[in-house]
Design an enzyme around this catalytic site. Structure first.
Site, PDB file in Angstrom:
ATOM      1  N   PRO A 138       0.860  -1.196   0.000  1.00 29.71           N
ATOM      2  CA  PRO A 138       0.000   0.000   0.000  1.00 29.71           C
ATOM      3  C   PRO A 138       0.894   1.244   0.000  1.00 29.71           C
ATOM      4  O   PRO A 138       1.860   1.307   0.747  1.00 29.71           O
ATOM      5  CB  PRO A 138      -0.770  -0.108   1.317  1.00 29.71           C
ATOM      6  CG  PRO A 138      -0.645  -1.535   1.736  1.00 29.71           C
ATOM      7  CD  PRO A 138       0.651  -2.024   1.177  1.00 29.71           C
ATOM      8  N   LEU A 139       0.579   2.192  -0.851  1.00 34.18           N
ATOM      9  CA  LEU A 139       1.424   3.378  -0.997  1.00 34.18           C
ATOM     10  C   LEU A 139       0.596   4.631  -0.757  1.00 34.18           C
ATOM     11  O   LEU A 139      -0.238   5.007  -1.591  1.00 34.18           O
ATOM     12  CB  LEU A 139       2.029   3.420  -2.402  1.00 34.18           C
ATOM     13  CG  LEU A 139       2.919   2.232  -2.774  1.00 34.18           C
ATOM     14  CD1 LEU A 139       3.174   2.197  -4.273  1.00 34.18           C
ATOM     15  CD2 LEU A 139       4.221   2.307  -2.012  1.00 34.18           C
ATOM     16  N   THR A 140       0.815   5.285   0.358  1.00 42.13           N
ATOM     17  CA  THR A 140       0.085   6.505   0.684  1.00 42.13           C
ATOM     18  C   THR A 140       0.419   7.599  -0.322  1.00 42.13           C
ATOM     19  O   THR A 140       1.576   7.809  -0.654  1.00 42.13           O
ATOM     20  CB  THR A 140       0.424   6.963   2.118  1.00 42.13           C
ATOM     21  OG1 THR A 140       0.061   5.898   3.006  1.00 42.13           O
ATOM     22  CG2 THR A 140      -0.333   8.200   2.504  1.00 42.13           C
ATOM     23  N   GLN A 178      -6.274  -0.681   3.455  1.00 36.38           N
ATOM     24  CA  GLN A 178      -5.399  -0.534   4.615  1.00 36.38           C
ATOM     25  C   GLN A 178      -5.965   0.546   5.521  1.00 36.38           C
ATOM     26  O   GLN A 178      -6.325   1.630   5.056  1.00 36.38           O
ATOM     27  CB  GLN A 178      -3.986  -0.160   4.188  1.00 36.38           C
ATOM     28  CG  GLN A 178      -3.016  -0.158   5.369  1.00 36.38           C
ATOM     29  CD  GLN A 178      -1.627   0.238   4.961  1.00 36.38           C
ATOM     30  OE1 GLN A 178      -1.394   1.374   4.569  1.00 36.38           O
ATOM     31  NE2 GLN A 178      -0.694  -0.693   5.064  1.00 36.38           N
ATOM     32  N   CYS A 213       3.294   3.311   9.459  1.00 36.45           N
ATOM     33  CA  CYS A 213       3.309   4.705   9.039  1.00 36.45           C
ATOM     34  C   CYS A 213       4.211   5.546   9.956  1.00 36.45           C
ATOM     35  O   CYS A 213       3.990   5.615  11.161  1.00 36.45           O
ATOM     36  CB  CYS A 213       1.901   5.287   9.031  1.00 36.45           C
ATOM     37  SG  CYS A 213       1.868   7.004   8.455  1.00 36.45           S
ATOM     38  N   LYS A 261       0.872  -4.830   8.597  1.00 41.37           N
ATOM     39  CA  LYS A 261       2.185  -4.410   8.094  1.00 41.37           C
ATOM     40  C   LYS A 261       2.900  -3.665   9.214  1.00 41.37           C
ATOM     41  O   LYS A 261       2.359  -2.712   9.773  1.00 41.37           O
ATOM     42  CB  LYS A 261       2.025  -3.503   6.882  1.00 41.37           C
ATOM     43  CG  LYS A 261       3.349  -2.971   6.349  1.00 41.37           C
ATOM     44  CD  LYS A 261       3.116  -1.974   5.234  1.00 41.37           C
ATOM     45  CE  LYS A 261       4.285  -1.035   5.123  1.00 41.37           C
ATOM     46  NZ  LYS A 261       3.971   0.149   4.343  1.00 41.37           N
ATOM     47  N   HIS A 264       8.172  -4.093   6.804  1.00 44.43           N
ATOM     48  CA  HIS A 264       8.919  -3.077   6.053  1.00 44.43           C
ATOM     49  C   HIS A 264      10.345  -3.097   6.605  1.00 44.43           C
ATOM     50  O   HIS A 264      10.530  -3.024   7.810  1.00 44.43           O
ATOM     51  CB  HIS A 264       8.254  -1.716   6.287  1.00 44.43           C
ATOM     52  CG  HIS A 264       8.845  -0.606   5.507  1.00 44.43           C
ATOM     53  ND1 HIS A 264       8.200  -0.038   4.439  1.00 44.43           N
ATOM     54  CD2 HIS A 264      10.020   0.040   5.637  1.00 44.43           C
ATOM     55  CE1 HIS A 264       8.965   0.928   3.946  1.00 44.43           C
ATOM     56  NE2 HIS A 264      10.058   0.986   4.654  1.00 44.43           N
TER      57      HIS A 264
END
Length: 175
Positions: A14-16, A68, A99, A138, A168
């Site tokens: 997932p890419l903010t 997410q 995050c 994640k 990550h």
């Protein structure tokens, strides 16, 4: 609960601010198997913020699609998962515990949960209890080089009923 096999499938993380619907459509055109929407804040979803709910929209070409979410409390995340399960067409829900953004971290969500194992465990258990789809999480390897807790945290979370764990490879400080 749907059984999703991750092994052998391509899945961008997932890419903010980048992983929006048009980007995911391009990913599908290039053969990506599993897609996930951008991080949505549970607080904003529960307040019926339309732009936040737009992050959960699935395109018909997305065969396996997840969303997410990010939260700081078991009750808030459970209520959000119940809503998503009943209102959205998703195959899995991912909890963001990676995050690094100060706004999220300072509210006790995202990577701040890396240092609050009991609360995180309660959140994942609450999600699993109310969800009709698999729950994934994640994490990062830790919040700093002096706090590398990711592996131990994943071992602990593996006992909660979570379907998938992803790590990550950087700390919060490394961004």
């Amino acid at each position: 609960v749907l059984n999703i096999t991750i092994s052998g499938h391509t899945r961008p993380p997932p890419l903010t601010t980048v992983g929006n619907l048009p980007f995911r459509r391009v990913c599908k055109e290039y053969g990506v198997d599993i897609t996930c929407g951008e991080m949505a804040l549970c607080e904003d979803l529960l307040q019926a913020n339309a732009s936040e709910w737009a992050l959960l929209k699935r395109h018909h070409t997305e065969d396996i699609f997840g969303v997410q979410v990010c939260a700081n409390s078991p009750l808030r995340v459970a209520k959000t998962v119940e809503l998503i399960s009943s209102e959205c067409d998703v195959d899995f829900i991912d909890l963001n515990v990676g995050c690094p953004i100060d706004l999220v971290y300072n509210k006790g969500a995202g990577s701040a949960l890396m240092d609050r194992a009991v609360r995180l465990e309660q959140m994942v258990q609450a999600m699993v209890a109310v969800s009709s789809v698999p729950i994934s999480v994640k994490v990062r390897i830790g919040t700093s080089e002096s706090k590398i807790t990711g592996k131990a945290l994943c071992e602990r979370l593996s006992k909660t009923g979570v379907s998938h764990l992803a790590m990550h490879g950087r700390t919060r400080q490394q961004r």
